[in-house]
Design an enzyme around this catalytic site. Structure first.
Site, PDB file in Angstrom:
ATOM      1  N   HIS A 175      -9.004   1.379  -0.867  1.00 26.41           N
ATOM      2  CA  HIS A 175      -9.596   2.638  -0.891  1.00 26.41           C
ATOM      3  C   HIS A 175      -9.859   2.643  -2.539  1.00 26.41           C
ATOM      4  O   HIS A 175      -9.334   3.541  -3.288  1.00 26.41           O
ATOM      5  CB  HIS A 175      -8.531   3.648  -0.676  1.00 26.41           C
ATOM      6  CG  HIS A 175      -7.067   3.428  -1.009  1.00 26.41           C
ATOM      7  ND1 HIS A 175      -6.839   3.055  -2.438  1.00 26.41           N
ATOM      8  CD2 HIS A 175      -5.943   3.676  -0.275  1.00 26.41           C
ATOM      9  CE1 HIS A 175      -5.662   2.750  -2.401  1.00 26.41           C
ATOM     10  NE2 HIS A 175      -4.905   3.116  -1.090  1.00 26.41           N
ATOM     11  N   ASP A 212      -8.027   4.751   5.638  1.00 26.83           N
ATOM     12  CA  ASP A 212      -6.710   5.238   5.346  1.00 26.83           C
ATOM     13  C   ASP A 212      -6.048   6.203   6.077  1.00 26.83           C
ATOM     14  O   ASP A 212      -5.647   7.274   5.424  1.00 26.83           O
ATOM     15  CB  ASP A 212      -6.987   5.393   3.914  1.00 26.83           C
ATOM     16  CG  ASP A 212      -5.559   5.652   3.110  1.00 26.83           C
ATOM     17  OD1 ASP A 212      -4.513   5.243   3.836  1.00 26.83           O
ATOM     18  OD2 ASP A 212      -5.726   5.888   1.913  1.00 26.83           O
ATOM     19  N   ASP A 222       0.955  -1.217   0.010  1.00 33.65           N
ATOM     20  CA  ASP A 222      -0.073  -0.134  -0.155  1.00 33.65           C
ATOM     21  C   ASP A 222       0.889   1.301  -0.223  1.00 33.65           C
ATOM     22  O   ASP A 222       1.822   1.381   0.771  1.00 33.65           O
ATOM     23  CB  ASP A 222      -0.914   0.025   1.098  1.00 33.65           C
ATOM     24  CG  ASP A 222      -1.738   1.179   1.117  1.00 33.65           C
ATOM     25  OD1 ASP A 222      -2.576   1.495   0.314  1.00 33.65           O
ATOM     26  OD2 ASP A 222      -1.388   2.241   2.148  1.00 33.65           O
TER      27      ASP A 222
END
Lengths: 188, 437, 309
Positions: free
Chosen positions: B240, B313, B161
């Site tokens: 996301h 996030d 990520d």
């Protein structure tokens, strides 16, 4: 019903009317010619807005008397003011119109009201940036006193003693639709 | 043995299909029983110092929230956040379990970093921290990490990520190899060459003169990863999601029966690229805030289960990264302390049901990473959040527990205030304060 | 009509009246530059900092001359992006500059929005001298002044802006300015350089240069950055020039008395042929002269009154 000329309220007093202004200008025109022994080397520069219109009127009167039309223009003192950055609004710029070189010329600087002398100072500084005149003479329609600088008018249409708080307004046909000089009582 | 009763609250637990006024009895940190309040004849009185009673009347009681996407920044970037402040922020937001991403320094690409994080978590606020290990060594996108070692050390998923895996071959191998360990592969799906912008491509970017990243950057990568998921039979979780195109691709993948899950963030559900106007660097994130059509599609995706989870996030950045030129500013916003309130805003606006919202923040994220949490179930650890839906607050930087204050909600009034967070029967947030005024 | 602003950040936020005021004031300032003594004492004792993060001899010099002709002290600070100390935020830079008590900061920066941020950090006036692909307000004002000087009006004119619209702050500011004063603006360029939603700024957009030129009163050519070729915005300079370069033949589509503008510096033979650039309808040098007058007007209107508390 009461009517007041030019929207003048009872607080205001007419000090000069149309005719009085014309008579004063005629006298000033004569004085200019007499003092300068003619019109040679004369340049008439008015301080906008009303000073410029008075300059044009003076030019016409001088032409009527002498048959000669001295070069006439405008000298805007705005960029030379000493209160820029102090006033709340920036004053709008007016016309700067110097028709010929002013080197060696006699400048008749024309304004409507002489008060503190600060505008005159600014206008003289502006003129100096355009050359080196032989002399500068100051003509005003009204001198209301209260000078803050060592400045004196050479030609005065009318002395109007005032209090500092009073207002003196010159209205001219060209800008206001009516020619008159009024005083306004202080309003606070 | 300590006993606790949470009395008379409105309990909403999508996993157990519960929505009503219940009394929750907790013993030894576990849920002992859940009884409907109107038929509960037990006399709940303070008989001994061993019994605590929480009067939750008028409050919402939900399973402790689970966040699939947090950046705790430790080790390496402790000036932005550390495990202690990050978990404190989580607790204040009603979270009892969080998954932290691997882009620390050093990168969490080996067991020793994982163990370091877990050790710090053990000294933290009591929130359960589950690390995601890096998918590739050093997040370089070249060689796989040792999934077995990461799993043994405590990682529950793998992810690069922050750095999209540009190499399709590597992604294929990760999806294949992870099957042995039952670890989800979490993809940050953005095509790198297409995503060089600093905000969403569109008329707002054109007006602001900022470089845009088109939806296609995400759509194309999501399509690639879903195809690879189909090829490999791996467990794919898409982080996301920000575009309507990606929602549609996930919907198709789920219809096909692929093992794909997906999350959306509270900010992508509620903010559009218009938030960038004025060059607010707290509206700069990756993927960028998109258009109204995209937020609408995301919300619909939550409603129909396509987007199964809501994840924060949470990406803390200090002023060094945010009080700078927009082009230079780092991507991301913090979110743990505002997530529930922001999502509840959608509930209040009638766009989401409360049950769907809570499902996406509890049991669904648990399932996405294969953990048995996110429910108020007899025998399960008593991880619970209590929320006052009738309260609101103005988000103030100084009131945030997170070390960084890069929230797009600063100065905004948000509804729903988390008043108590409980992990294993112990209150980790909202101690001693009366729950009602 | 007064300009009641601390900063000039873009044309987007200006009303038609404000633009007109700036142009009228600039017309007065044109006279100052024609005098032998090209200096007025108006901003004596004021300090202007030219903070340029991007090299730009032309714009910086123009601002500097404008400040000096107003008797302000102009200090130039050139910062190459690479020399910015790591760890120093824009806010830190702003506070440091502010501590030197300037009256105005003129900023040029490659990142869009930086002047807006700076204006929020400092109490003095901020003038945007070009920010990324966002706005370049003083350029648009001088373009409008130049067109107004030649055509006597802006209202009702047809304006074509040709070239790389995507990366052009000049295009954006001019679209806002000309449309706000009642002109109709068409932008034209290759599809790779027409940004999505550009019409929302108030213009029409086309990929056909000839269509944009048809019956136009004003042709504004934008500078093409030759390095865009590497990013495949266009295949070759040759092909770009053939499709979107201005030559006499293409110019015939415009009105016979059409005028030509270019923000400079020009790539001769690329976006504009030499015979057009040097031709009778080219106003490229008038633009430069008017640039000083416009910037003097902006200084005067921003600094010529007391700061509102």
């Amino acid at each position: 019903m009461l009517r007041f000329r030019g929207g003048v309220s009872p607080m205001k007093k007419i000090m000069m009317d149309d005719k009085a202004i014309e008579r004063a200008l005629a006298r000033v025109a004569h004085e200019i010619i007499e003092r300068n022994k003619g019109t040679e080397q004369l340049v008439i520069l008015g301080i906008p807005t009303r000073g410029y219109h008075l300059a044009v009127r003076l030019q016409k009167k001088i032409e009527e008397i002498e048959g000669v039309k001295p070069p006439t223009g405008a000298v805007d003192a705005t960029l030379y003011r000493d209160d820029l950055g102090i006033k709340k609004d920036q004053p709008p710029l007016k016309k700067m119109d110097i028709p010929i070189s002013i080197d060696g010329k006699t400048i008749i600087m024309v304004d409507d009201v002489l008060f503190t002398g600060r505008t005159t100072r600014a206008a003289m500084n502006a003129l100096m940036d355009f050359g080196r005149p032989l002399s500068i003479q100051l003509a005003v329609l009204v001198d209301r006193g209260h000078r803050e600088l060592p400045i004196k008018a050479d030609y005065v249409g009318k002395n109007i003693p005032t209090s500092r708080k009073e207002g003196v307004k010159v209205h001219l046909e060209e800008t206001d639709g009516v020619s008159e000089v009024v005083t306004e009582a202080a309003v606070d | 043995m300590n006993r606790l009763v949470i009395k008379g609250g409105r309990v909403v637990d999508p996993a157990s299909n519960i929505d009503g006024v219940y009394n929750i009895y907790i013993m030894g940190g576990r849920v002992a029983s859940v009884k409907k309040a109107e038929t509960d004849t037990s006399e709940i009185v303070q008989v001994s110092p061993g019994l605590d009673i929480i009067d939750a009347e008028g409050l919402l009681v939900v399973p402790g929230l689970i966040d699939l996407h947090t950046h705790l920044r430790e080790p390496g970037y402790e000036y932005k956040e550390d495990v202690r402040t990050g978990t404190m922020a989580a607790a204040a937001g009603g979270f009892t379990t969080i998954l932290c991403m691997a882009n620390t320094n050093p990168v969490n690409d080996n067991g020793s970093v994982t163990r370091y994080i877990l050790k710090k978590a053990g000294e933290g606020s009591g929130v359960s921290v589950l690390p995601a290990g890096a998918l590739s060594m050093g997040l370089q996108g070249e060689r796989l990490t040792e999934f077995a070692e990461l799993k043994e050390a405590g990682c529950v998923a793998v992810s690069d990520d922050g750095m999209p895996v540009a190499n399709a071959g590597l992604m294929r191998r990760a999806l294949e190899y992870s099957r042995v360990f039952n670890m989800a592969v979490i993809t940050h799906a953005e095509e790198p060459v297409l995503s060089t912008g600093v905000m969403n491509e569109g008329k707002v970017a054109t007006r602001l003169g900022l470089k845009g990243t088109p939806n296609a950057a995400e759509d194309s990568m999501v399509a690639r990863d879903i195809t690879l998921c189909e090829l490999t039979g791996g467990r794919l979780h898409i982080a996301h999601v920000s575009t309507r195109g990606a929602v549609e691709l996930v919907r198709m993948a789920k219809k096909k029966g692929l093992d794909v899950t997906a999350e959306a963030t509270p900010h992508h559900l509620t903010l559009t690229d218009e938030a960038v106007a004025g060059y607010d660097t707290n509206a700069k994130m990756n993927p960028p805030l998109r258009s109204k059509e995209d937020t609408e599609a995301l919300i619909d995706g939550i409603s129909d289960g396509t987007i199964d989870s809501i994840a924060t996030d949470h990406a803390p950045h200090s002023t060094i990264e945010k009080d700078v030129e927009f082009d230079k500013a780092s991507n991301g916003v913090i979110g743990l302390e505002t997530a529930f309130s922001v999502v509840y805003g959608l509930v209040k606006a009638g766009r989401l049901t409360l049950v769907d919202a809570i499902r996406a923040m509890t049991v669904n994220p648990a399932r996405a990473i294969g953990i048995d949490r996110g429910a108020i179930r007899v025998g399960a650890s008593a991880d619970i959040a209590i929320v006052d839906l009738n309260k609101s607050r103005v988000v103030r930087a100084e009131a945030l527990r997170s070390k960084s204050k890069n929230s797009p909600w600063l100065g905004k009034t948000l509804d729903a205030v988390v008043v108590k967070t409980i992990v294993g029967g112990k209150t980790i947030y909202g101690h001693g304060e009366s729950l009602k005024k | 009509m007064r300009l009641k602003r601390k900063d000039l950040l873009g044309i987007e936020e200006l009303s038609a009246e404000e633009i007109t005021l700036i142009l009228t004031t600039a017309e007065s300032f044109r006279e100052v530059s024609e005098r032998e003594i090209k200096k007025v004492p108006t901003l004596r004792g004021r300090t202007v900092i030219n903070l340029f993060y991007e090299p730009s001899t032309r714009t910086r010099t123009s601002f500097e001359i404008a400040a000096k002709r107003m008797s302000a002290d102009a200090v130039n600070i050139s910062v190459s992006a690479s020399s910015v100390v790591k760890g120093e935020t824009l806010k830190d830079t702003a506070r440091n500059l502010e501590a030197m008590r300037p009256d105005c900061i003129v900023i040029r920066h490659a990142s869009a929005g930086t002047p807006h941020m700076l204006a929020g950090y400092v109490g003095c006036s901020v003038i945007n001298a070009g920010d990324g692909a966002h706005e370049h307000p003083s350029q648009a004002l001088l373009d409008m002044l130049t067109v107004k000087e030649k055509k006597g009006r802006i209202e009702g004119l047809k304006v074509a802006i040709i070239g790389d619209i995507t990366h052009s702050r000049v295009a954006r500011s001019n679209i806002y300015g000309f449309t706000r004063l009642g002109a109709s603006v068409t932008v034209a360029g290759p599809p790779t350089m027409l940004p999505p939603g550009i019409e929302a700024l108030g213009c029409k957009a086309t990929t056909n240069m000839e269509a944009a030129l048809k019956d136009t009163d004003v042709v504004m050519m934008l500078r093409i950055q030759l390095e865009r070729q590497k990013e495949s915005f266009f295949p070759t300079i040759r092909e770009y020039s053939r499709l979107y370069g201005l030559n006499e033949e293409k110019l015939r589509k415009a009105k016979p008395d059409a005028v030509i503008l270019h923000p400079g510096p020009i790539n001769r033979g690329v976006e504009i042929s030499s015979e057009v650039a040097d031709g009778p309808y080219s106003l490229i040098l008038d633009q430069v002269t008017n640039g000083v007058a416009v910037r003097m007007a902006v200084f005067y209107l921003l600094l010529g009154a007391a700061r509102e508390e």
